[in-house]
Design an enzyme around this catalytic site. Structure first.
Site, PDB file in Angstrom:
ATOM      1  N   GLY A 267       0.498  -1.261   0.039  1.00 20.39           N
ATOM      2  CA  GLY A 267       0.296   0.008  -0.187  1.00 20.39           C
ATOM      3  C   GLY A 267       1.164   1.388  -0.067  1.00 20.39           C
TER       4      GLY A 267
ATOM      5  N   CYS B 141       5.507  -6.375   1.676  1.00 22.83           N
ATOM      6  CA  CYS B 141       6.030  -4.354   1.479  1.00 22.83           C
ATOM      7  C   CYS B 141       5.507  -3.660   2.364  1.00 22.83           C
ATOM      8  CB  CYS B 141       5.361  -4.422   0.733  1.00 22.83           C
ATOM      9  SG  CYS B 141       6.893  -2.854  -0.384  1.00 22.83           S
ATOM     10  N   TYR B 142       4.173  -2.969   2.289  1.00 22.98           N
ATOM     11  CA  TYR B 142       3.478  -2.438   3.353  1.00 22.98           C
ATOM     12  C   TYR B 142       2.788  -3.315   4.807  1.00 22.98           C
ATOM     13  CZ  TYR B 142       0.288   0.874   6.106  1.00 22.98           C
ATOM     14  OH  TYR B 142      -0.332   1.077   7.183  1.00 22.98           O
TER      15      TYR B 142
ATOM     16  N   HIS C 209       7.788  -7.405  -3.949  1.00 21.29           N
ATOM     17  CA  HIS C 209       6.531  -8.176  -3.877  1.00 21.29           C
ATOM     18  C   HIS C 209       6.597 -10.138  -4.482  1.00 21.29           C
ATOM     19  CE1 HIS C 209       4.241  -4.553  -2.941  1.00 21.29           C
ATOM     20  NE2 HIS C 209       5.962  -3.893  -3.830  1.00 21.29           N
TER      21      HIS C 209
ATOM     22  N   GLU D 140       4.254 -11.882  -5.597  1.00 29.16           N
ATOM     23  CA  GLU D 140       3.633 -11.404  -7.147  1.00 29.16           C
ATOM     24  C   GLU D 140       3.577 -11.774  -8.413  1.00 29.16           C
ATOM     25  OE1 GLU D 140       3.496  -9.543  -4.403  1.00 29.16           O
ATOM     26  OE2 GLU D 140       2.255  -7.855  -4.903  1.00 29.16           O
TER      27      GLU D 140
ATOM     28  N   SER E  25     -24.074  -9.038 -24.340  1.00 27.38           N
ATOM     29  CA  SER E  25     -23.375  -7.825 -24.779  1.00 27.38           C
ATOM     30  C   SER E  25     -22.548  -7.929 -26.670  1.00 27.38           C
ATOM     31  CB  SER E  25     -22.471  -6.772 -23.661  1.00 27.38           C
ATOM     32  OG  SER E  25     -21.864  -7.991 -23.635  1.00 27.38           O
ATOM     33  N   GLY E  26     -22.118  -9.759 -25.904  1.00 27.65           N
ATOM     34  CA  GLY E  26     -21.251  -9.918 -27.282  1.00 27.65           C
ATOM     35  C   GLY E  26     -19.744 -10.332 -25.820  1.00 27.65           C
ATOM     36  N   GLY E  27     -19.659  -9.415 -25.482  1.00 28.55           N
ATOM     37  CA  GLY E  27     -18.757  -9.752 -24.623  1.00 28.55           C
ATOM     38  C   GLY E  27     -17.943 -10.758 -23.799  1.00 28.55           C
TER      39      GLY E  27
ATOM     40  N   ASP F 165     -17.446 -12.006 -20.311  1.00 30.92           N
ATOM     41  CA  ASP F 165     -17.913 -11.415 -19.237  1.00 30.92           C
ATOM     42  C   ASP F 165     -19.953 -11.952 -19.656  1.00 30.92           C
ATOM     43  OD1 ASP F 165     -15.986 -11.044 -18.219  1.00 30.92           O
ATOM     44  OD2 ASP F 165     -16.466  -8.795 -17.408  1.00 30.92           O
ATOM     45  N   SER F 166     -20.221 -11.488 -20.825  1.00 29.93           N
ATOM     46  CA  SER F 166     -22.030 -11.776 -20.360  1.00 29.93           C
ATOM     47  C   SER F 166     -22.402 -13.141 -21.141  1.00 29.93           C
ATOM     48  CB  SER F 166     -22.609 -10.639 -20.840  1.00 29.93           C
ATOM     49  OG  SER F 166     -22.114 -10.244 -22.487  1.00 29.93           O
TER      50      SER F 166
ATOM     51  N   LYS G 291     -11.214 -11.875 -14.351  1.00 30.24           N
ATOM     52  CA  LYS G 291     -11.367 -12.201 -15.286  1.00 30.24           C
ATOM     53  C   LYS G 291     -10.475 -13.123 -16.686  1.00 30.24           C
ATOM     54  CE  LYS G 291     -12.832 -10.020 -19.206  1.00 30.24           C
ATOM     55  NZ  LYS G 291     -13.462  -8.933 -19.070  1.00 30.24           N
TER      56      LYS G 291
END
Ligand code: XMP
Length: 513
Positions: A58, A85-86, A171, A173, A225-227, A229-230, A369
């Site tokens: 952070g 880190c933080y 980090h 990650e 939507s064609g994307g 996710d949907s 995603k």
């Protein structure tokens, strides 16, 4: 929800830029995890029953007045904690150690020496890690020892092995930490003792069963939507409840070349779904006529969306459930305050106001995603659909500078299709995170044969990014750019110049409007 049965790791978010990456890495290791604000109450934390806790990086200084803190009680839950880190500095301060500002900021890939311990099990002792900090631990809390050092940071990682508390200044990650994934793996499997019970095929089975029992014989409506996710949301629901699902696809006239036809073929023919296709392109274009100001375009499109669905709502009638493809990054509560509105975003939202329904269901709300993509593959969606790059809700409207006309739309669709084809032919479709053509409002002089031309300039944009918040422009091969440019000026009427956008975000944004 099905994931409650899974072993869970909790990521407490303190606002660092790589935080979502931490959570994704944990899931990639086969462990379910959730990310919530670092300052969440101990009651909320307990209710999740974490078997391990990760404190993220952070922007704050752990010793600054008002610095973000976590509930002190997390250190009494008896579960392993990894501070990054933080997160490491916070753990140091909260457990009685000291953190100070270092003379120099340590930034970038750095040589590091590791001491033997469970976190570094099986990892070379001399390696490289990614640093990005100005503060350093100066005094360890009781029970801790230093387990790593760099030339300028004598306490680059810490451990209280009895309590299973670990902290790393670097980090793990990010890929520039050479054995970062192995370290996270060690934390999850060797320190937390988890078994890795999170996998996509299992997730599909469990979610399908949960959706069936929730929906019963009810009716579900999903806007496509064609994307990605949907589409994945619809495929998952279709697997669960078949014809009880109705999908609505609104063609706003601003989609990419051949996209509406592809959506219809896939869902109506391959999946045999109840699909309602609405061609609203004329209304959208009429509403956008004469409008060139970017924010007004976005607002008009948002409004038209609702109007179009209002008209259809009557035909659809009341449904029991409205499904939405909300994904995990949309629901993670951010650790920091609100940001300025750069662009008013528009998605297939707004439906809740015009459709009569009892409840919203969001079957993807726990997925990142890349997990949504894996789920899509698992459900049999074609690769081109699953790996589709992000596409903005307002579609090509934000890629045509100035007023939108049918002529300009036709030019852009063709130029964009050529560029995408060339990126795919070069084998880079999955390596570049987003790439598209923009039709600028600029005309310039050229020469074609012996004729003077005065035509449009097309801009090509291709970017690489982890989170779409900051991006770098993609270093596409010159040969690819040359082919795309030659094909666009030769094949697309009214274009005589092609330029490549070499700006990062910030200061530019990805889309031009
Ligand atoms: P910008 O242009 O803000 O875009 O750098 C960041 C990412 O968001 C996408 N984008 C949108 N996505 N509705 C969406 O669903 C929108 O209104 C919208 N505007 C931009 C953009 O394509 C990029 O991936």
């Amino acid at each position: 929800m099905p994931q409650e049965k899974h072993q869970t790791v909790l990521v407490l978010d303190f606002g660092g830029q790589y935080n979502q990456l931490i959570a994704r890495r944990v899931r990639d290791e086969g462990v379910y995890c959730e990310m919530i604000p670092g300052s969440s109450s101990i009651e909320r934390i307990r209710s999740i029953h974490p078997l391990g806790i990760i404190l993220t990086g952070g922007p704050n200084s752990a010793y600054a007045p008002g610095a973000l803190r976590c509930a002190q009680e997390i250190f009494e839950l008896g579960v392993p904690v990894l501070g990054i880190c933080y997160g490491m500095q916070l753990m140091t301060v909260m457990l009685g150690g000291e953190v100070r500002s270092a003379q120099l900021k340590e930034y970038g890939q750095t040589d590091i020496t590791l001491s033997p311990c469970a976190l570094f099990d099986g990892i070379e002792t001399q390696t490289r890690c990614w640093m990005s900090h100005t503060d350093q631990a100066a005094k360890l809390p009781d029970g801790f020892r230093a387990i790593a050092s760099t030339a300028t940071c004598p306490i680059a990682a810490i451990a209280d092995e009895e309590k299973k508390f670990y902290g790393v200044q670097f980090h793990p990650e990010v890929q520039h930490t050479l054995y970062g994934i192995e370290m996270l793996h060690n934390f999850l499997y060797k320190i937390c003792g988890l078994s890795g019970d999170w996998s996509m095929p299992q997730y599909v089975d469990e979610t399908v069963a949960a959706l069936r029992s929730k929906i019963g014989s009810g009716r579900v409506l999903c806007a496509l939507s064609g994307g990605v996710d949907s589409s994945v949301c619809a495929a998952l629901l279709h697997r669960a409840v078949g014809k009880q699902l109705t999908c609505v696809f609104l063609d706003i006239g601003l989609l990419r070349k051949d996209e509406p036809e592809q959506v219809e073929r896939l869902f109506r023919e391959k999946f045999d779904m109840n699909l309602l296709c609405i061609d609203a392109s004329e209304q959208f274009l009429a509403a956008l006529q004469g409008v060139s100001e970017p924010e007004r375009k976005r607002k008009i499109i948002g409004k038209q969306f609702i109007r179009a669905f209002e008209r259809e709502a009557k035909k659809i009638g009341a449904v029991d459930y409205l499904a939405q493809g909300t994904i995990y990054p949309d629901v993670i509560e951010s650790g920091s305050g609100s940001a300025a509105t750069i662009k008013s975003h528009h998605n297939v939202g707004g439906l809740p106001d015009v459709i009569e329904f009892k409840e919203i269901i969001e079957p993807l709300r726990n997925l990142f995603k890349d997990e949504v993509r894996r789920l899509g593959m698992e459900l049999g969606l074609p690769e081109e659909m699953v790996w589709r790059q992000p596409f903005p809700g307002p579609g090509l409207a934000v890629r045509i500078i100035g007023e939108i006309t049918k002529e300009k739309l036709a030019i852009l669709k063709q130029a964009d299709a050529i560029f995408r084809e060339e990126v795919a032919t070069a084998g880079l479709a999955r390596d570049v995170n987003q790439y598209f053509a923009v039709l600028t409002d600029m005309r310039s002089v050229g020469v074609m044969g012996d004729e003077r031309t005065y035509d449009y300039t097309v801009a090509l944009r291709a970017v690489n990014t982890v989170d779409f918040m900051t991006v770098d422009w993609a270093r596409l091969p010159y040969e690819l750019l040359a082919r795309a440019s030659a094909r666009i000026v030769n094949e697309v009427p009214s274009v005589n110049r092609v330029v490549y956008d070499i700006t990062t975000k910030p200061p530019a944004t990805i889309e031009w409007e």
